[in-house]
Design a protein around this motif. Sequence first.
Motif, mmCIF file in Angstrom:
data_model
loop_
_atom_site.group_PDB
_atom_site.id
_atom_site.type_symbol
_atom_site.label_atom_id
_atom_site.label_comp_id
_atom_site.label_asym_id
_atom_site.label_seq_id
_atom_site.Cartn_x
_atom_site.Cartn_y
_atom_site.Cartn_z
ATOM 1 N N VAL A 172 18.499 21.180 -20.038
ATOM 2 C CA VAL A 172 17.507 22.127 -19.506
ATOM 3 C C VAL A 172 16.096 21.610 -19.755
ATOM 4 N N ILE A 173 15.839 21.165 -20.972
ATOM 5 C CA ILE A 173 14.503 20.671 -21.337
ATOM 6 C C ILE A 173 14.180 19.387 -20.569
ATOM 7 N N PHE A 174 15.176 18.511 -20.416
ATOM 8 C CA PHE A 174 14.951 17.258 -19.688
ATOM 9 C C PHE A 174 14.496 17.527 -18.254
ATOM 10 N N PHE A 175 15.237 18.371 -17.553
ATOM 11 C CA PHE A 175 14.871 18.673 -16.162
ATOM 12 C C PHE A 175 13.570 19.459 -16.083
ATOM 13 N N PHE A 176 13.306 20.259 -17.105
ATOM 14 C CA PHE A 176 12.040 20.987 -17.162
ATOM 15 C C PHE A 176 10.869 20.008 -17.210
ATOM 16 N N LEU A 177 10.980 18.988 -18.045
ATOM 17 C CA LEU A 177 9.912 17.990 -18.161
ATOM 18 C C LEU A 177 9.801 17.148 -16.894
ATOM 19 N N VAL A 178 10.944 16.793 -16.309
ATOM 20 C CA VAL A 178 10.934 16.000 -15.076
ATOM 21 C C VAL A 178 10.231 16.753 -13.948
ATOM 22 N N CYS A 179 10.487 18.059 -13.861
ATOM 23 C CA CYS A 179 9.892 18.860 -12.786
ATOM 24 C C CYS A 179 8.439 19.240 -13.075
ATOM 25 N N LEU A 180 8.092 19.320 -14.354
ATOM 26 C CA LEU A 180 6.750 19.787 -14.727
ATOM 27 C C LEU A 180 5.730 18.658 -14.794
ATOM 28 N N CYS A 181 6.166 17.495 -15.278
ATOM 29 C CA CYS A 181 5.223 16.392 -15.536
ATOM 30 C C CYS A 181 4.427 15.946 -14.306
ATOM 31 N N PRO A 182 5.052 15.785 -13.126
ATOM 32 C CA PRO A 182 4.252 15.362 -11.964
ATOM 33 C C PRO A 182 3.095 16.303 -11.660
ATOM 34 N N TYR A 183 3.349 17.608 -11.782
ATOM 35 C CA TYR A 183 2.310 18.607 -11.497
ATOM 36 C C TYR A 183 1.132 18.451 -12.454
ATOM 37 N N PHE A 184 1.426 18.336 -13.754
ATOM 38 C CA PHE A 184 0.349 18.226 -14.737
ATOM 39 C C PHE A 184 -0.285 16.838 -14.738
ATOM 40 N N ILE A 192 6.596 27.235 -20.876
ATOM 41 C CA ILE A 192 6.423 26.077 -21.756
ATOM 42 C C ILE A 192 6.540 26.502 -23.211
ATOM 43 N N GLY A 193 5.945 27.652 -23.552
ATOM 44 C CA GLY A 193 6.060 28.161 -24.919
ATOM 45 C C GLY A 193 7.498 28.458 -25.293
ATOM 46 N N THR A 194 8.264 29.017 -24.356
ATOM 47 C CA THR A 194 9.675 29.300 -24.608
ATOM 48 C C THR A 194 10.462 28.014 -24.824
ATOM 49 N N MET A 195 10.123 26.964 -24.074
ATOM 50 C CA MET A 195 10.778 25.665 -24.273
ATOM 51 C C MET A 195 10.512 25.114 -25.674
ATOM 52 N N VAL A 196 9.299 25.332 -26.177
ATOM 53 C CA VAL A 196 8.985 24.914 -27.547
ATOM 54 C C VAL A 196 9.851 25.683 -28.540
ATOM 55 N N LEU A 197 9.983 26.992 -28.327
ATOM 56 C CA LEU A 197 10.815 27.817 -29.208
ATOM 57 C C LEU A 197 12.277 27.380 -29.158
ATOM 58 N N ILE A 198 12.773 27.028 -27.967
ATOM 59 C CA ILE A 198 14.150 26.536 -27.839
ATOM 60 C C ILE A 198 14.328 25.238 -28.633
ATOM 61 N N SER A 199 13.334 24.362 -28.568
ATOM 62 C CA SER A 199 13.396 23.101 -29.314
ATOM 63 C C SER A 199 13.409 23.358 -30.818
ATOM 64 N N VAL A 200 12.595 24.296 -31.269
ATOM 65 C CA VAL A 200 12.571 24.654 -32.695
ATOM 66 C C VAL A 200 13.917 25.247 -33.107
ATOM 67 N N ILE A 217 7.981 19.233 -28.193
ATOM 68 C CA ILE A 217 9.341 19.256 -27.646
ATOM 69 C C ILE A 217 10.010 17.889 -27.773
ATOM 70 N N ILE A 218 9.301 16.835 -27.392
ATOM 71 C CA ILE A 218 9.878 15.488 -27.433
ATOM 72 C C ILE A 218 10.176 15.056 -28.858
ATOM 73 N N VAL A 219 9.233 15.285 -29.784
ATOM 74 C CA VAL A 219 9.426 14.883 -31.190
ATOM 75 C C VAL A 219 10.610 15.623 -31.795
ATOM 76 N N LEU A 220 10.673 16.941 -31.598
ATOM 77 C CA LEU A 220 11.769 17.728 -32.175
ATOM 78 C C LEU A 220 13.119 17.309 -31.606
ATOM 79 N N TYR A 221 13.180 17.088 -30.300
ATOM 80 C CA TYR A 221 14.471 16.741 -29.709
ATOM 81 C C TYR A 221 14.889 15.305 -30.023
ATOM 82 N N MET A 222 13.945 14.450 -30.285
ATOM 83 C CA MET A 222 14.312 13.102 -30.749
ATOM 84 C C MET A 222 14.976 13.192 -32.117
#
Length: 342
Positions: free
Chosen positions: A266-278, A128-136, A217-222
């Motif tokens: 990559v980020i979209f599918f990451f959120l789709v796969c991660l959100c149900p779990y959390f 998740i931290g790496t995804m934030v860095l990718i968004s930045v 992630i969502i704010v930056l990518y928007m």
Amino acid sequence: MTSTAASCLLFLTMNSFDEAELCFPELLNSSCRKTMRPHSVSILTYILLSSISLLTVTLNLLVIISISHFKQLHTPTNLLLLSLAVSDFFVGFLMFFQIVLIDGCWLLGDFMCILYYVLDYIITSASIGTMVLISVDRYVAICDPLHYPNKVTQKRVKICVCLCWICSAFFQILLLKDNLEQPGRYNSCFGECVIVINYIAGLADIFVSFIGPVTVIIVLYMKVFVVAVSHARAMRSHIAAFPLECSVSVTANKSELKATRALGVVIFFFLVCLCPYFCVSITGQDSLINASTAAFVMCLFYFNSCLNPVIYAFFYPWFRKYIKVIVTLKILQPGSCETNML
């Protein structure tokens, strides 16, 4: 058959049946019971999880070798992809622990149980931290392209990636401190693998590991999406007005936009796969959902690690070319690290 003999036979049959349901038949009074399911379902689950695990490990290993070996791929963005591939690679290995737990019995001891959870939490947090860095990285590349080479350097990215992993490890070890001090303290029977996190620590973990990073992630990518659309329109207008003067900067912008689109997927599918779990964790409904739903949520969570290399292969021609070099063992030739595939 006499009634006494019949009773003895019934007792032996019931006793052997009960032992077959136990994780540790020799511990009749303290062993956990196995999760009973049709044999065909168990075999299918074993095959499915084993296949996903092997595929996840193999594909992410190819990404790791590609980016690590070939010097042309040593860019700041690819270093972030390398960090993500490393975490996905370890997720593939952790899936073997899930295979062990298919019948509901943990046979590897209390220490391995807590080690599994610690690694799982650290890897998830680092991903998740790496995804934030990718968004930045994408935000700076698209919204401030002139200063990108100076702001986002390989040295800074390496430092950020190291800090991401170190902070993830420190936070998760602190979170699981009580469980680490006495592994297995919360197990109710032998063959169980359970950890307990207090309410405050669990709430902090959800905010630090999920809600906060996902919001960023969502704010930056928007913002990236809005700017990228305007850049694409500007490039089309420029090319239409000056078809013979397509500059290097326009080509560079196209490359950055393409990378942004790929990483956005990559980020979209990451959120789709991660959100149900959390979401299950946040709502506290994990005890109310049935076993099938819980299994689906976990499989979706782990499947994302297998999906990322497939996305790279689909969007990046260079990745497919470098994989061919690796698979054909041309990577063993002298000077192969200087190979130019871009």
